[in-house]
Design an enzyme around this catalytic site. Structure first.
Site, PDB file in Angstrom:
ATOM      1  N   CYS A  70       0.838  -1.209   0.000  1.00  0.00           N
ATOM      2  CA  CYS A  70       0.000   0.000   0.000  1.00  0.00           C
ATOM      3  C   CYS A  70       0.865   1.248   0.000  1.00  0.00           C
ATOM      4  O   CYS A  70       2.091   1.180   0.014  1.00  0.00           O
ATOM      5  CB  CYS A  70      -0.941   0.007   1.207  1.00  0.00           C
ATOM      6  SG  CYS A  70      -0.058   0.169   2.784  1.00  0.00           S
ATOM      7  N   CYS A 104       3.461   1.590   2.690  1.00  0.00           N
ATOM      8  CA  CYS A 104       4.703   0.846   2.430  1.00  0.00           C
ATOM      9  C   CYS A 104       5.671   1.706   1.624  1.00  0.00           C
ATOM     10  O   CYS A 104       6.882   1.715   1.877  1.00  0.00           O
ATOM     11  CB  CYS A 104       4.406  -0.439   1.658  1.00  0.00           C
ATOM     12  SG  CYS A 104       3.404  -1.637   2.552  1.00  0.00           S
ATOM     13  N   ASP A 158       9.635  25.789 -33.303  1.00  0.00           N
ATOM     14  CA  ASP A 158      10.794  26.253 -34.055  1.00  0.00           C
ATOM     15  C   ASP A 158      10.444  26.075 -35.539  1.00  0.00           C
ATOM     16  O   ASP A 158       9.621  25.229 -35.878  1.00  0.00           O
ATOM     17  CB  ASP A 158      12.019  25.418 -33.681  1.00  0.00           C
ATOM     18  CG  ASP A 158      13.215  25.735 -34.559  1.00  0.00           C
ATOM     19  OD1 ASP A 158      13.547  26.910 -34.688  1.00  0.00           O
ATOM     20  OD2 ASP A 158      13.777  24.785 -35.143  1.00  0.00           O
ATOM     21  N   ASP A 173      14.230  20.921 -32.329  1.00  0.00           N
ATOM     22  CA  ASP A 173      15.012  19.744 -32.699  1.00  0.00           C
ATOM     23  C   ASP A 173      15.882  19.212 -31.572  1.00  0.00           C
ATOM     24  O   ASP A 173      16.589  18.233 -31.743  1.00  0.00           O
ATOM     25  CB  ASP A 173      15.872  20.015 -33.937  1.00  0.00           C
ATOM     26  CG  ASP A 173      16.879  21.142 -33.703  1.00  0.00           C
ATOM     27  OD1 ASP A 173      17.083  21.518 -32.537  1.00  0.00           O
ATOM     28  OD2 ASP A 173      17.454  21.624 -34.688  1.00  0.00           O
ATOM     29  N   ASP A 223      17.869  24.271 -30.160  1.00  0.00           N
ATOM     30  CA  ASP A 223      16.821  24.871 -29.335  1.00  0.00           C
ATOM     31  C   ASP A 223      16.892  24.439 -27.875  1.00  0.00           C
ATOM     32  O   ASP A 223      15.938  24.620 -27.128  1.00  0.00           O
ATOM     33  CB  ASP A 223      15.445  24.490 -29.905  1.00  0.00           C
ATOM     34  CG  ASP A 223      15.302  24.891 -31.359  1.00  0.00           C
ATOM     35  OD1 ASP A 223      15.548  26.056 -31.668  1.00  0.00           O
ATOM     36  OD2 ASP A 223      14.957  24.029 -32.180  1.00  0.00           O
TER      37      ASP A 223
END
Length: 768
Positions: free
Chosen positions: A13, A16, A445, A647, A651
């Protein structure tokens, strides 16, 4: 700093998860630990010089959890399959004993149906035999559920109770109370036969095991995307020895530098470079491109792609974890193991939830015990005060197990990121997946993103004073001058001249003039090729060509001026063609209510022309690469959540600055650190698909959290006897266990609905 993924066994759970994370973070040298309940793994960042991995594993084991062998994906899959089989076996054993026990306990009470019942076990006639039979049937069920007690009490003693603690305490209370009453029966107090809870303890364990089995099967289905990716790679490779003989060896034994032979129809085992032969390869699993790609000596090939036609040999360059496919798998695994910010709410709640539930169970049980002593009319028919209090106590503990809470977020993230990978969209983590649904502006871009990235010559215009110079003559001279340049525009001239079969003169000298063009020296004179700024610097008169250049720029083309001997020879116009999917992607995003902008270093007129072709209204032109991040920041300053699509190389600053960086790639460089999402197919429609997938995943997570919180909000008061206070029914612990198990399975099942997601051009067509 080293980052490792460690498998964790025994978590049940959200409590845990918190306990394991706390144990790992307490180890000196550990900087970060993120535990995922759905994948059953921990991602740990630590200083390898300060702490060893073995010490981290020891801390996990000390906390009461197992660290299974992590030798590869196959071993992990086998381990999980074995765990599922073990759970089903335990459930089968528990059901085999708990069903007859339930019948023995309930049949005498259901007098209206006159169910068949052994005379030797009648509780009123042979109470001690009846109680002893129930005990003997309950013991095997308790034995197969021993793990709940081992882990549960260990967590309780460590003052970090979890789901197992609730089950252990609740069923222990039921068994001890039943043993106490069995002892009274043995001493002659036959009335205690009505206060046996053996069947409740046994059926609770059986139902929990059933829920865990169903949950394990469902969780296995959430990781199918990883299994599909792993299944793409062949198991063996045909290696060419020094004597030229071919030998088939396991893929793990291939090393860089090996020469590998590939037959028609075979999959390529590792990444490498073609040495000999020609063929066509289906790279759709990487690029999404359905047409096979021609390959010759010197070309790159990638693991798991399919050789369609000819036989060839290639040199192994990248093997094992370094291949493109391995990088994809690692990205998806990291994403599936990550946490979204929305998960922090569940973690915070889970940290205090179990102790609060224990307190509520004790208070509710004690309150009903005291109240029923003073007012016996509050007791349900056939109940004594202690039995009544114990029923409430056990029901609250069992119904409040926070399994559903712990599974609500990670299961949806696993399915969502896996579904993205199936569609060529690699989402690097839960945070990116969550942020994407809030995007209000997408910035593209231009070069290589909205456009093909491969400019080509579109127009050649000769100047009035060019004399006998022809178009081919001008192109040949300009291409010869540009042959030493690596600029995309210069390369476009060279490609066009080669296509026309022109002979290119070689310059004696060459100089690149940054931001303006090039200067080349031939035996018969010098030549300039560049922009208007270069012509103005060198005093070259443009004459009528100035207007012609304006016209070409207005059409989205880049005019390149060529001059010889200080006189203008002509203009060569180059254009980068807009991708076929660009306009459709922009229209789809606008339909989704998202603003679209274009960011480019091109001049304003050329940028505006490209923007018109793509259907974009907002244009940010003449922006230098180093200034792109600042432009993204300005948009964020307007209160917008911005995605930058580029790309991933030029960028990088803008991708990092954006709320979500989306890299366009051909699927071979998927580890671009600057991007949060990688589009393997370079199809801009996938931008809309990624946002749509994010919206549906976050909606699914919110649904899961709503049901998990709602279930406990309603379930705990009912189990505490609130309905009984107003004359309603009292919740039986058996029904509480069934409801708890059902809640976990329902949360995982809801997450699996995301597997029906289908990418589409328009949001209205998406399934979810």
């Amino acid at each position: 700093m080293t980052t490792q993924t460690i498998p964790i066994g025994g978590m049940t759970c959200a409590a845990c998860v918190g306990r394991v994370e706390k144990a790992i973070r307490a180890v000196a040298g550990v900087e970060r630990a993120v535990v995922n309940l759905a994948t059953e793994k921990a991602s740990v960042s630590y200083d390898a010089e300060a702490v060893r991995l073995s010490a981290i594993k020891a801390a996990v084991e000390k906390a009461g959890y197992a660290v299974p062998d992590s030798a590869g994906a196959d071993a992990d899959a086998l381990r999980k399959a074995k765990a599922v089989r073990t759970l089903w076996t335990k459930f089968a054993v528990a059901a085999a004993f708990s069903l007859p026990l339930l019948y023995i306990a309930m049949a005498p009470m259901i007098t209206a149906f006159r169910l068949p019942f052994p005379a030797a076990l009648r509780p009123m006639s042979f109470p001690f035999v009846y109680a002893l039979t129930e005990l003997l049937l309950a013991l095997p069920v308790i034995a197969v559920g021993y793990r709940f007690y081992v882990v549960g009490y260990k967590a309780l003693l460590a003052r970090s109770p979890n789901m197992d603690s609730l089950i252990a305490v609740g069923t222990t209370a039921a068994v001890l109370y039943s043993l106490y009453n069995t002892a009274h029966i043995a001493l002659g107090s036959f009335g205690a036969v009505d206060s046996l809870y053996f069947e409740s303890a046994a059926v609770i364990i059986t139902l929990i095991l059933l829920g865990k089995s169903l949950e394990a099967v469902s969780k296995g289905r959430t990781g199918e995307a990883i299994k599909k990716l792993m299944g793409l790679q062949p198991k063996t490779a045909l290696v060419v020895g020094k004597d030229g003989a071919e030998q088939e060896i396991p893929i793990d034994e291939v090393v860089p530098g090996d020469v590998i032979s590939v037959k028609p129809g075979a999959k390529i085992p590792v990444d490498g470079t073609v040495l000999e032969g020609r063929t066509a390869i289906d790279e759709s699993m990487l690029t999404g491109e359905s047409m096979p790609v021609g390959k010759k000596a010197g070309d790159a090939v990638y693991a798991a792609t399919l050789n369609a036609t000819g036989a060839f040999r290639f040199r192994a360059d990248k093997v094992g974890a370094d291949t493109a496919l391995a990088q994809i798998i690692r990205l998806v695994e990291d994403a599936q193991g990550s946490k979204a910010p929305i998960a922090k709410l569940a973690d915070v709640v889970a940290g205090v939830f179990v102790p609060v539930v224990c307190a509520v169970a004790l208070l509710a049980g004690a309150a009903w015990y005291v109240a029923s002593l003073h007012n016996p009319a509050l007791l349900p028919a056939g109940y004594l005060p202690l039995r009544f209090a114990l029923t409430v106590f056990i029901s609250v503990l069992v119904i409040a197990c926070p399994c559903a809470l712990g599974l609500a977020t990670p299961t949806a993230i696993m399915v969502g990121t896996g579904k993205g990978a199936e569609n060529g969209i690699l989402i690097k983590g839960g945070e990116a997946l969550e942020t994407a649904h809030k995007i209000t502006t997408v910035v593209f871009d231009k070069t290589g993103t909205l456009t093909e990235g491969k400019p080509r010559v579109t127009d050649i215009v000769l100047a009035e004073g060019a004399g006998a110079l022809t178009e081919d003559g001008l192109l040949a001279r300009a291409a010869g001058a540009e042959k030493g340049s690596e600029h995309p525009l210069g390369q476009a001239l060279v490609r066009e001249a080669e296509t026309r079969g022109l002979e290119l003169p070689a310059p004696d000298d060459f100089a690149s003039l940054t931001g303006r063009g090039i200067e080349a020296r031939f035996a018969d004179g010098d030549m300039l090729v560049g922009n208007r700024k270069l012509m103005e610097e060198r005093g070259v008169a443009l004459g009528d060509c100035a207007a012609e250049a304006e016209r070409l720029a207005g059409e989205g083309k880049t005019p390149m001026f060529a001059a010889e001997g200080g006189l203008l020879a002509g203009i060569i116009a180059v254009a980068d063609v807009v991708k076929p999917s660009s306009r459709a992607a922009v229209e789809t995003l606008r339909r989704m209510g998202i603003q679209v902008a274009m960011l480019t270093g091109d001049n304003a007129r050329t940028a505006a022309a490209i923007a018109r072709q793509a259907g974009i209204d907002r244009v940010l032109a003449e922006v230098l690469p180093q200034d792109k991040a600042a432009e993204v920041k300005k948009l964020q300053g307007e209160g917008r959540t911005v995605a930058m699509v580029g790309d991933g190389i030029n960028d990088a600053p803008a991708l990092a600055q954006a709320d979500v960086g989306i890299a366009i790639g051909n699927g071979t460089d998927v580890a671009m650190e600057s991007a949060d999402i990688v589009l393997m197919r370079s199809d801009l429609l996938d931008v809309a698909t990624a946002i749509d997938l994010s919206k549906k995943t976050i909606r699914n997570i919110k649904q899961n959290l709503f049901w998990a919180f709602g279930y406990n909000t309603v379930g705990i008061p009912v189990a505490a006897g609130v309905l009984h206070l107003f004359g309603g029914p009292l919740l039986n612990p058996i029904f509480a266990a069934a409801a708890m198990s059902l809640s976990s399975v329902s949360v995982v099942s809801n997450a699996l609905r995301l597997k029906r997601f289908k990418p589409a051009a328009l949001p209205a067509q998406s399934a979810g």
